[in-house]
Design a protein around this motif. Structure first.
Motif, mmCIF file in Angstrom:
data_model
loop_
_atom_site.group_PDB
_atom_site.id
_atom_site.type_symbol
_atom_site.label_atom_id
_atom_site.label_comp_id
_atom_site.label_asym_id
_atom_site.label_seq_id
_atom_site.Cartn_x
_atom_site.Cartn_y
_atom_site.Cartn_z
ATOM 1 N N GLN B 33 -6.432 -36.740 92.395
ATOM 2 C CA GLN B 33 -6.567 -35.350 91.987
ATOM 3 C C GLN B 33 -5.475 -34.526 92.647
ATOM 4 O O GLN B 33 -4.983 -34.865 93.725
ATOM 5 C CB GLN B 33 -7.948 -34.799 92.381
ATOM 6 N N PHE B 35 -4.457 -30.439 93.808
ATOM 7 C CA PHE B 35 -5.065 -29.150 94.163
ATOM 8 C C PHE B 35 -3.969 -28.143 94.520
ATOM 9 O O PHE B 35 -2.899 -28.520 95.003
ATOM 10 C CB PHE B 35 -5.986 -29.292 95.385
ATOM 11 N N LEU B 43 -9.023 -23.321 97.556
ATOM 12 C CA LEU B 43 -8.559 -24.590 96.995
ATOM 13 C C LEU B 43 -9.026 -24.712 95.551
ATOM 14 O O LEU B 43 -10.229 -24.697 95.266
ATOM 15 C CB LEU B 43 -9.105 -25.759 97.813
ATOM 16 N N ASN B 45 -8.868 -26.939 91.998
ATOM 17 C CA ASN B 45 -8.596 -28.243 91.415
ATOM 18 C C ASN B 45 -7.724 -28.075 90.176
ATOM 19 O O ASN B 45 -8.097 -27.361 89.244
ATOM 20 C CB ASN B 45 -9.901 -28.948 91.068
ATOM 21 N N LEU B 46 -6.557 -28.734 90.175
ATOM 22 C CA LEU B 46 -5.640 -28.635 89.049
ATOM 23 C C LEU B 46 -5.844 -29.768 88.044
ATOM 24 O O LEU B 46 -5.889 -29.531 86.838
ATOM 25 C CB LEU B 46 -4.190 -28.667 89.551
ATOM 26 N N PHE B 47 -5.909 -30.985 88.557
ATOM 27 C CA PHE B 47 -6.016 -32.152 87.680
ATOM 28 C C PHE B 47 -6.849 -33.251 88.336
ATOM 29 O O PHE B 47 -6.747 -33.484 89.539
ATOM 30 C CB PHE B 47 -4.630 -32.764 87.389
ATOM 31 N N TYR B 48 -7.636 -33.903 87.502
ATOM 32 C CA TYR B 48 -8.203 -35.196 87.844
ATOM 33 C C TYR B 48 -7.429 -36.198 86.991
ATOM 34 O O TYR B 48 -7.521 -36.168 85.758
ATOM 35 C CB TYR B 48 -9.695 -35.259 87.526
ATOM 36 N N PHE B 86 -1.743 -30.008 97.189
ATOM 37 C CA PHE B 86 -2.254 -31.238 97.789
ATOM 38 C C PHE B 86 -2.586 -32.252 96.704
ATOM 39 O O PHE B 86 -3.086 -31.892 95.636
ATOM 40 C CB PHE B 86 -3.540 -30.980 98.579
#
Lengths: 116, 107
Positions: B33, B35, B43, B45-48, B86
């Motif tokens: 992932q 961030f 924080l 979350n941008l992508f899984y 991150f």
């Protein structure tokens, strides 16, 4: 925001005192985590939980204990706080493999802890 | 345990520029992932993205699991993209983070 609340948001305490941080979630997520963030180290995993009363250690668990007596609450306890535990503590949740398309990790707003 | 290395550690861009951030893993992961931590500490979350490519607006990410790395692309950067990026990976539900890439976008 995945319904995560951390409390307190800020705390100042003295060396040797016990401290408990609380993470509360309202959406029945299975997995919960405690991370600490320090300059130069990124986020490091302290403890995590994969269900009620099911917890395990992370990378930096020494000096910390956790409890999860109900789904919505994950408590992090510093039994005897030390100055090296001054940090920002983040709680996170995920639904890995338990909810379709819900495998992302989501974070609370953090707790700034200062141990003097 | 798994080691996660991010590069570059710091990046300064002029608004409108493109950039690529990299994340390398010391061992195979099945969960990855990305961030963004904004200047207020939040924080996001941008992508899984355990494998393949995904896009979300000006951001896209590619993970090549067999070669143990992932890339985050930021196109036409804006000042609001500033912060720390991150990546985090691991097996199943346990995630290990890199030390981040600090990005500053200048107006």
């Amino acid at each position: 925001d995945a319904g995560i609340t951390q409390s307190p948001r800020h705390k100042v305490t003295e060396t040797g005192t016990p401290v408990t941080l609380r993470c509360h979630q309202t959406e029945n997520h299975r997995y919960m985590y405690w991370y600490r963030q320090d300059p130069g180290h990124g986020l490091r995993l302290i403890h995590y939980s994969y269900g009620v009363k099911d917890t395990d250690k992370g990378e930096v668990s020494d000096g910390y204990s956790v409890s999860r007596s109900k789904t919505e609450d994950f408590l992090l306890t510093l039994e005897s706080a030390t100055s090296s535990q001054t940090s920002v503590y983040f709680c996170a949740i995920s639904d890995y493999k338990t909810a379709p398309f819900n495998e992302k990790l989501f974070f609370g707003s953090g707790t700034q802890l200062s141990v003097l | 345990g798994i080691q996660v290395e991010q590069s570059p550690p710091d990046l300064i861009l002029q608004e409108g520029a493109n950039s690529t951030l990299r994340c390398n893993f010391s061992d195979s992961v099945n969960n990855l992932q990305w961030f963004h931590q904004n200047p207020w500490g939040q924080l996001i979350n941008l992508f899984y993205i355990p494998s393949g490519t995904k896009q979300n607006g000006r951001l896209s990410a590619t993970t090549v699991a067999t070669e143990r790395y992932s890339l985050l692309y930021i196109s036409s950067s804006q000042t609001t993209d500033s912060g720390v990026y991150f990546c985090a990976g691991g097996w199943s539900y346990k995630y290990i983070f890199g030390t981040g890439t600090r990005l500053k976008v200048l107006a």
